[in-house]
Design a protein around this motif. Structure first.
Motif, PDB file in Angstrom:
ATOM      1  N   PRO A 262       0.950  -1.150  -0.171  1.00 19.48           N
ATOM      2  CA  PRO A 262      -0.053  -0.123  -0.084  1.00 19.48           C
ATOM      3  C   PRO A 262       0.809   1.250  -0.029  1.00 19.48           C
ATOM      4  N   PRO A 263       0.289   2.407  -0.251  1.00 13.01           N
ATOM      5  CA  PRO A 263       1.103   3.797  -0.476  1.00 13.01           C
ATOM      6  C   PRO A 263       1.629   3.998   1.023  1.00 13.01           C
ATOM      7  N   SER A 264       1.116   3.707   2.016  1.00 13.11           N
ATOM      8  CA  SER A 264       1.663   4.009   3.485  1.00 13.11           C
ATOM      9  C   SER A 264       2.856   3.223   3.560  1.00 13.11           C
ATOM     10  N   LEU A 265       3.249   2.099   3.085  1.00 10.07           N
ATOM     11  CA  LEU A 265       4.497   1.458   3.316  1.00 10.07           C
ATOM     12  C   LEU A 265       5.436   1.771   2.197  1.00 10.07           C
ATOM     13  N   LYS A 266       5.011   2.566   1.335  1.00 12.25           N
ATOM     14  CA  LYS A 266       6.200   3.120   0.205  1.00 12.25           C
ATOM     15  C   LYS A 266       7.140   4.098   0.760  1.00 12.25           C
ATOM     16  N   PRO A 267       8.347   4.075   0.441  1.00 13.74           N
ATOM     17  CA  PRO A 267       9.216   5.147   0.953  1.00 13.74           C
ATOM     18  C   PRO A 267       8.691   6.571   0.495  1.00 13.74           C
ATOM     19  N   GLN A 268       8.435   7.336   1.507  1.00 13.38           N
ATOM     20  CA  GLN A 268       7.972   8.690   1.082  1.00 13.38           C
ATOM     21  C   GLN A 268       8.992   9.461   0.398  1.00 13.38           C
ATOM     22  N   ASN A 269      10.219   9.446   0.820  1.00 15.37           N
ATOM     23  CA  ASN A 269      11.274  10.258   0.375  1.00 15.37           C
ATOM     24  C   ASN A 269      12.236   9.377  -0.548  1.00 15.37           C
ATOM     25  N   PRO A 270      12.025   9.903  -1.847  1.00 16.08           N
ATOM     26  CA  PRO A 270      12.831   8.900  -2.879  1.00 16.08           C
ATOM     27  C   PRO A 270      14.116   8.847  -2.539  1.00 16.08           C
ATOM     28  N   ASN A 271      14.969  10.185  -1.967  1.00 16.59           N
ATOM     29  CA  ASN A 271      16.143  10.395  -1.990  1.00 16.59           C
ATOM     30  C   ASN A 271      16.489  10.459  -0.256  1.00 16.59           C
ATOM     31  N   PRO A 272      16.898   9.495   0.259  1.00 17.69           N
ATOM     32  CA  PRO A 272      17.010   9.485   1.872  1.00 17.69           C
ATOM     33  C   PRO A 272      18.230  10.305   2.295  1.00 17.69           C
ATOM     34  N   THR A 273      18.995  10.622   1.305  1.00 22.63           N
ATOM     35  CA  THR A 273      20.112  11.633   1.862  1.00 22.63           C
ATOM     36  C   THR A 273      19.688  12.873   2.326  1.00 22.63           C
ATOM     37  N   GLN A 274      18.441  13.464   1.557  1.00 24.97           N
ATOM     38  CA  GLN A 274      18.051  14.836   2.020  1.00 24.97           C
ATOM     39  C   GLN A 274      16.638  14.682   2.518  1.00 24.97           C
ATOM     40  N   PRO A 275      16.749  15.194   3.849  1.00 26.32           N
ATOM     41  CA  PRO A 275      15.464  14.978   4.540  1.00 26.32           C
ATOM     42  C   PRO A 275      14.640  15.806   4.318  1.00 26.32           C
ATOM     43  N   ASN A 276      13.102  15.650   4.638  1.00 33.21           N
ATOM     44  CA  ASN A 276      12.221  16.293   4.257  1.00 33.21           C
ATOM     45  C   ASN A 276      12.146  17.775   5.073  1.00 33.21           C
ATOM     46  N   LYS A 277      12.443  17.830   6.410  1.00 33.43           N
ATOM     47  CA  LYS A 277      12.417  18.958   6.978  1.00 33.43           C
ATOM     48  C   LYS A 277      13.709  19.282   7.400  1.00 33.43           C
ATOM     49  N   GLN A 278      13.745  20.953   7.306  1.00 32.85           N
ATOM     50  CA  GLN A 278      14.987  21.239   7.846  1.00 32.85           C
ATOM     51  C   GLN A 278      15.208  21.261   9.319  1.00 32.85           C
ATOM     52  N   PRO A 279      16.543  21.234   9.767  1.00 39.89           N
ATOM     53  CA  PRO A 279      16.743  21.101  11.134  1.00 39.89           C
ATOM     54  C   PRO A 279      16.257  22.342  11.766  1.00 39.89           C
ATOM     55  N   LYS A 280      15.809  22.260  13.079  1.00 33.42           N
ATOM     56  CA  LYS A 280      15.256  23.478  14.074  1.00 33.42           C
ATOM     57  C   LYS A 280      16.445  24.285  14.357  1.00 33.42           C
ATOM     58  N   PRO A 281      16.423  25.520  14.254  1.00 27.89           N
ATOM     59  CA  PRO A 281      17.481  26.304  14.604  1.00 27.89           C
ATOM     60  C   PRO A 281      17.698  26.135  16.207  1.00 27.89           C
ATOM     61  N   ARG A 282      18.950  26.521  16.492  1.00 28.73           N
ATOM     62  CA  ARG A 282      19.373  26.169  17.916  1.00 28.73           C
ATOM     63  C   ARG A 282      19.032  27.333  18.623  1.00 28.73           C
ATOM     64  N   TYR A 283      18.430  27.122  19.847  1.00 23.06           N
ATOM     65  CA  TYR A 283      17.785  28.154  20.691  1.00 23.06           C
ATOM     66  C   TYR A 283      18.868  29.044  21.155  1.00 23.06           C
ATOM     67  N   ARG A 284      18.820  30.148  21.305  1.00 21.66           N
ATOM     68  CA  ARG A 284      19.836  31.473  21.607  1.00 21.66           C
ATOM     69  C   ARG A 284      18.955  32.353  22.551  1.00 21.66           C
ATOM     70  N   PRO A 285      19.401  32.160  23.838  1.00 20.34           N
ATOM     71  CA  PRO A 285      18.588  33.055  24.906  1.00 20.34           C
ATOM     72  C   PRO A 285      18.877  34.632  24.727  1.00 20.34           C
ATOM     73  N   PRO A 286      17.877  35.137  25.013  1.00 16.73           N
ATOM     74  CA  PRO A 286      18.210  36.759  24.914  1.00 16.73           C
ATOM     75  C   PRO A 286      19.327  37.241  25.884  1.00 16.73           C
ATOM     76  N   SER A 287      20.073  37.909  25.031  1.00 15.45           N
ATOM     77  CA  SER A 287      21.350  38.707  26.004  1.00 15.45           C
ATOM     78  C   SER A 287      20.899  39.716  26.690  1.00 15.45           C
ATOM     79  N   SER A 288      21.472  39.987  27.870  1.00 10.90           N
ATOM     80  CA  SER A 288      21.154  41.189  28.770  1.00 10.90           C
ATOM     81  C   SER A 288      22.055  42.349  28.143  1.00 10.90           C
ATOM     82  N   LEU A 289      22.665  42.151  27.308  1.00 12.34           N
ATOM     83  CA  LEU A 289      23.451  43.391  26.780  1.00 12.34           C
ATOM     84  C   LEU A 289      22.776  43.933  25.502  1.00 12.34           C
ATOM     85  N   ASP A 290      21.736  43.173  25.071  1.00 10.17           N
ATOM     86  CA  ASP A 290      21.088  43.465  23.953  1.00 10.17           C
ATOM     87  C   ASP A 290      20.312  45.028  23.960  1.00 10.17           C
ATOM     88  N   ARG A 291      20.701  46.032  23.469  1.00 11.65           N
ATOM     89  CA  ARG A 291      20.261  47.328  23.670  1.00 11.65           C
ATOM     90  C   ARG A 291      19.048  47.589  22.715  1.00 11.65           C
TER      91      ARG A 291
END
Length: 417
Positions: A50-79
């Protein structure tokens, strides 16, 4: 029989026999059986996944979602951040409200006037000691009186009608250790600015909060209680030693709590005049040296425990001065800053003259013209908060007892729990 055996010679071995074969042999057998397909399921059973068992991504080397950007806490020196916080609290912001006095002015600063709230985070200026509600360059004494009046009116509005004895006892009972684990600890820094936020966070879940006081601030418990009520707009309804119960008020609304900007770091203490002088006022250098030598030799009045309760220290020193000229207090194990603060409080509250802090001891002298003070600044070990004048239940109990009805003595004794 020969024909039977010759017919089975060319057949493929069964699955049970292929278990003992190598992987290469099994691959050759499967290829010979189904030369045009990649799996036996397609040829034998016509299996289509069935379609659910077929691979969704034809190229497994390229992920579907972009990696989530790393969290950077707000700096106290940010004016360039958000707008500065505007707080309508009618008092000066200090790091500690019990351990810093407005009467004593420093002679210098240990660092430039960096605001502990962060640059551009608060709409008040930082003077190096506090963030005043009235700008010192623009304000006047009349403005400060208006601020004090505003604070008094706001506190009376939040408190509303006084609690009855039954209501107070019920709140105190719900705040005990066997009922709740919620507690705010008041340590060597006293009532700090960020502690105000902790108290209001506890008031979201309960009408009263338990506060445990330890260390240096307990020398002057009257100041601790006064500052707590003045800065939180609450009311102390129970006190036993260093354990307090602070009530938030009848008209307190958690969603309308005041805006309390948090301090991001502890500011450096300013430079104050020296506590111990080279020569004591009224004495020569030889007399000062002799007094310090005698002070270190007298028996110790008491030994202070680390982070203990020192509420009875001032009455003990006052009583000792009735018969002794010098008093020594053993502070072994305490940080040097702690017993220096204790000595400064004794100088102002007893009053007395500081002689030395050598060898982890506080030595004080009563002076030449000593007169015992009876200003009653210190509090008793257990304070009573029952008021029969505003408790209508007491009048009902008196009427019932007059008619011969037995009344529980716990509600009529008038003693604090």
């Amino acid at each position: 029989m020969l024909r039977f055996f010759s017919r089975h010679k060319n057949q493929i071995p069964s699955l049970s026999s292929t278990r003992h074969l190598s992987s290469a042999t099994r691959h050759l057998l499967a290829t010979a059986a189904t030369p045009n397909t990649s799996s036996n399921l397609y040829s034998k059973y016509s299996f289509i996944p069935p379609p659910s068992l077929k691979p969704q991504n034809p190229n497994p080397t390229q992920p579907n979602k972009q990696p989530k950007p790393r969290y950077r806490p707000p700096s106290s020196l940010d004016r360039t951040g958000s707008k500065p916080v505007q707080s309508k609290l009618p008092f000066d912001f200090r790091f500690s409200y019990t351990e810093s006095s407005t009467d004593v002015r420093p002679i210098g600063l240990r660092e430039p006037k960096y605001s502990p709230f962060g640059p551009g985070k608060l709409d008040r200026v930082w003077t190096g000691v506090c963030a005043p509600v009235v700008d010192p360059k623009v304000g006047s004494p009349e403005d400060e009186k208006m601020v004090e009046e505003k604070r008094r009116v706001e506190r009376e509005r939040i408190q509303g009608e006084s609690l009855t004895n039954a209501e107070r006892k019920a709140l105190v009972e719900r705040s005990q250790r066997h009922k709740t684990k919620r507690q705010v600890n008041l340590g060597r820094d006293g009532l700090t600015h960020n502690m105000l936020n902790d108290i209001h966070n506890n008031w979201k879940h309960a009408e009263a909060v338990r506060i445990k006081c330890m260390g240096v601030p307990t020398v002057d418990m009257k100041n601790v209680c006064t500052q707590l009520e003045d800065k939180t707009f609450g009311k102390i309804i129970h006190r036993h030693g260093g354990l307090l119960v602070l009530y938030r008020g009848r008209n307190y609304h958690p969603k309308k709590r005041p805006v309390i900007p948090l301090m991001l770091w502890k500011p450096h203490e300013p430079v104050y005049p020296r506590l111990i002088k080279t020569t004591i006022d009224g004495l020569s250098i030889e007399e000062t040296k002799e007094m310090r030598k005698r002070g270190l030799a007298v028996p110790a009045l008491t030994k202070l425990a680390k982070n203990g309760y020192y509420g009875s220290l001032v009455p003990m020193v006052r009583d000792a001065f009735l018969t002794e000229e010098l008093v020594r207090i053993d502070c072994k194990g305490l940080p040097k800053s702690d017993y220096k603060k204790i000595g400064c409080k004794l100088r102002d509250l007893v009053p007395c003259i500081l002689v030395t802090f050598d060898k982890e001891r506080i030595v004080v002298w009563r002076g030449k013209n000593y007169k015992p003070s009876e200003d009653g600044f210190f509090l008793t070990e257990r304070e009573q908060f029952d008021h029969s004048s505003n408790d209508s239940d007491n009048h009902e109990d008196e009427n019932e007892s007059a008619e011969g009805i037995t009344v529980d003595s716990d509600y009529d004794s008038g003693g604090s729990e």
